[in-house]
Design a protein around this motif. Sequence first.
Motif, PDB file in Angstrom:
ATOM      1  N   SER B 205       0.822  -1.217   0.000  1.00 44.12           N
ATOM      2  CA  SER B 205       0.000   0.000   0.000  1.00 44.12           C
ATOM      3  C   SER B 205       0.853   1.263   0.000  1.00 44.12           C
ATOM      4  CB  SER B 205      -0.875   0.053   1.245  1.00 44.12           C
ATOM      5  OG  SER B 205      -1.535  -1.141   1.431  1.00 44.12           O
ATOM      6  N   ARG B 213      -5.505   6.052  -9.154  1.00 42.16           N
ATOM      7  CA  ARG B 213      -6.626   5.172  -8.895  1.00 42.16           C
ATOM      8  C   ARG B 213      -6.136   3.791  -8.511  1.00 42.16           C
ATOM      9  NH1 ARG B 213     -10.661   3.735 -13.127  1.00 42.16           N
ATOM     10  NH2 ARG B 213      -9.083   4.517 -14.546  1.00 42.16           N
ATOM     11  N   LEU B 216      -9.071  -2.947  -7.157  1.00 41.53           N
ATOM     12  CA  LEU B 216      -8.892  -4.123  -6.305  1.00 41.53           C
ATOM     13  C   LEU B 216      -9.497  -5.328  -6.984  1.00 41.53           C
ATOM     14  CD1 LEU B 216      -9.702  -3.130  -2.615  1.00 41.53           C
ATOM     15  CD2 LEU B 216      -7.505  -3.630  -3.661  1.00 41.53           C
ATOM     16  N   ALA B 224     -13.488  -3.526  -5.994  1.00 47.43           N
ATOM     17  CA  ALA B 224     -13.626  -2.098  -5.722  1.00 47.43           C
ATOM     18  C   ALA B 224     -12.663  -1.330  -6.604  1.00 47.43           C
ATOM     19  CB  ALA B 224     -13.322  -1.799  -4.258  1.00 47.43           C
ATOM     20  N   SER B 228      -6.949   6.561  -4.991  1.00 48.33           N
ATOM     21  CA  SER B 228      -6.123   5.871  -3.994  1.00 48.33           C
ATOM     22  C   SER B 228      -6.324   6.452  -2.603  1.00 48.33           C
ATOM     23  CB  SER B 228      -4.650   5.917  -4.401  1.00 48.33           C
ATOM     24  OG  SER B 228      -4.241   7.243  -4.565  1.00 48.33           O
ATOM     25  N   THR B 230      -8.974   7.437  -1.181  1.00 48.41           N
ATOM     26  CA  THR B 230     -10.155   6.858  -0.529  1.00 48.41           C
ATOM     27  C   THR B 230      -9.925   5.380  -0.238  1.00 48.41           C
ATOM     28  OG1 THR B 230     -11.300   8.105  -2.242  1.00 48.41           O
ATOM     29  CG2 THR B 230     -12.685   6.911  -0.676  1.00 48.41           C
ATOM     30  N   MET B 231      -9.415   4.677  -1.248  1.00 43.40           N
ATOM     31  CA  MET B 231      -9.259   3.224  -1.128  1.00 43.40           C
ATOM     32  C   MET B 231      -8.297   2.861   0.005  1.00 43.40           C
ATOM     33  SD  MET B 231     -10.974   1.775  -3.731  1.00 43.40           S
ATOM     34  CE  MET B 231     -10.142   0.326  -4.306  1.00 43.40           C
ATOM     35  N   ASP B 234      -9.611   2.638   3.546  1.00 39.48           N
ATOM     36  CA  ASP B 234     -10.592   1.597   3.864  1.00 39.48           C
ATOM     37  C   ASP B 234      -9.863   0.328   4.340  1.00 39.48           C
ATOM     38  OD1 ASP B 234     -12.747  -0.076   4.105  1.00 39.48           O
ATOM     39  OD2 ASP B 234     -13.673   0.586   2.222  1.00 39.48           O
TER      40      ASP B 234
END
Lengths: 259, 563
Positions: B205, B213, B216, B224, B228, B230-231, B234
């Motif tokens: 990560s 972007r 996944l 999903a 990046s 936002t992802m 999570d």
Amino acid sequence: MSFYLYLDRKTPIHRLDPRTKLFILLGSFVIATIQQHPLPATVVAMVILAHGGFSRSLRNIWRITGLLTAIGILTVLLWSLQARGVTPLFWRFQLEPVLYGISTGIKIDSMIIAGMIFLSTTKNEEVAVGLVKLGLPYSFAFAFCTALRLAPTIIGSARMVAQAQKSRGLDLRTGGVLSRMRKYIPLLVPIFLTTLRYTNQLSMALESKGFRAMEKRTFLLEARFTATDYCVNSALILVLLIAIIMRIKGLGQIEGLLF
Amino acid sequence: MPRALQVKNLSFQYRDSERKALNSVSFQAKRGEFVAVMGPSGAGKSTLLLTLNGLIPHLIEGELEGEVVVDGWNTKEHQTRDFATRVGMVFQDFETQLFSTNVQLEVAFGPENLAIPPSEILQRVQESLRSVGLEGFEGREPATLSGGEKQRLAIASVLAMKPNLLCLDEPTSELDPAGRDDILAIARWVRESAFITLIMVEHSSEEVLGADRIILLKGGKIVAMGPSSTMLRDVNLLRKTGIRPIPITELFAAKGSKHPPLTLEEGLERFRKEGWAIDELKYRSLTELQGLRQRRYGRVLIDVRGLEHTYEGGIKALRGIDLQIREGEFVAIVGQNGSGKTTLVKHFNGLLHPTKGEVRIEGVEVRETDMLQLARRIGFVFQNPDHQIFAERVIDEISFGPRNFGFPEEAIAERAQRALEAVNLLGSRDADPFSLTKAERQRLAVGSVLASTTKVIVLDEPTTGMDYGESIRMMDLIRELNEKGHTIIMVTHTLWIVSQYAHRVIVMREGKIIRDGSTREILSDPDGLREASLKQPQMAAFGRELGDFVFLSPEECATCVVK
């Protein structure tokens, strides 16, 4: 640790056109083979070694002295006992076959040394350019060079596999012939599969890099005959002619040798 | 503006497979966009990349549905080799794509195939080498380069064909941190140049923070997709898809933060703003536990004095090593590629002999011991399990060691059974080893060493190529073995694994040990790590910023944080 033979030295031999180097290699083979007596064979061997010294590639030859010695001794023994002559020496040995054995040993070693010098002074890509310039299709030239390139890679993975299996207690030193052969399976299977995977990925990489995308590709390395190349090739032809004439005249033969 | 890349309803099933490797995947990418593709092993990430220049379906057989369009070209209608000027494909295993004798010719290979005139090729070679920072390397033989340099060369060799789309398959996974940073710098350069679209498969990560972007993938499907920023916040979603979240993000998520930070700086600011503190008592009890453990170590098993090793050809790999390892320790050896880590451990089981100095195992000089004797005490798990697996059944593979050591049949069966249990492969007892996943094959390799009951287990990069979940399972297994009394020596460059599992860390550089101490000591010292081109793990750095603390994992830190 490097298993590549090419030595990046800046000698006049390195600068020769790859075709010239190929001719020298082939010329050395022919001259070495057509002599029968150890004397001319030794002269040829010395010239080849001098060539190696001049191109500063003897380092690679020192690496295989063990192999060269083994081949030399084996050849002398084999031929001494195989062929027949007229002058007895001792036990089953006769002079002519021994002489023949010695010269054959020298010849085989000379050819190996000439091959090593060629590979020490010529990049794979130069071999390819040379072969293409001689009229061979690029795919063939490339395949030939990849084979040269693959050898060190396979040796590298073979070493790794051998270490891994030795660590698991594989002992190749003991056992009869059959059990020893069976012991090679744990080595051969991983080496084979690793090589297969390697060539598979190689073909994908080649395809992705546009291999055979065009009818005719270009080469960054140029192969051009210079004055030196002409000189070297003329000298080579001269020596070849002398060797052939000597052979026809029967000079350098071993008299009384029978097969 | 046309889309640089369009993937529509793409499905693919390999010829010999029973399930789809890709299942109705659709996405688009704009010119200049940086898209990261993440997911667990077997998610279909590499398969997806192989479809982007038509290697699937032209070279790899199987059933393809849907379509891939690059700059208006459909992959079904053009050959892979014709895509060379549109798609630059860099494969995971960089060794197999370097086949020239020097760097310049390697980069020239592509343009030569495109029949570009030599003068322009030279120019392109220079440009490409400059963009990956390899100017001046033209005459070097690729085999003599470091891992990071090889990877950069592989990238340069496709950049020379001026592609619009650059595909990198896990470019950093086999590199040390220094090499990793170089690759990320190239990714940033590509991103800023704004004309090349970058698609990068990546496990970590922290390395995809710069991506526009993230996609996944799991089980061949997109689970999903989004920016990046936002992802990566999570944490639950990432964990569910086998991805290790950024440690600082994980810490704040564990403390109930709805919008956890992504960087160390952000984290420190938030920590202070929220008025949180570290419970020193709790922290002290953590460090006391560590002292207790150290007192329980047994006698000296491995004793190395003045060890030097010079390889054939004169390369000096070890320059004077002094080292003692006691029974029950869990040691990690870290350092850059080429620092001598693997050379050192190969002396422990007699694969290599000292050029100078001595190595004693339980008091006996290695040179005087037979390798077979040694192999029973010191087990060695190599980096790549495929360099040793050969048998037709898992059970035969596991029994190979004990059989070589001449145990009676019943003992072999019993040992094999116990080893299978230990590495969690009982269910695959009669399976073909080659049908296992890479992680399972690595566990099999550990099991096959374990079956010969070795006191010490040496592991060379045990988690290479594994995803987060697989790495955790592998390392938990190794920890369990250590708790059962095996001494563990592990060579690695994955620092989060070192910090969460090892008790002691040895840092190597240029054939010497430059640091040797408890994991907490070593990780608290960023300078020592930097000397070996290593980067201090985020949690350790976080603790140092807050005071005299060194945290080894987000969980550890979370237990000490008081709101």
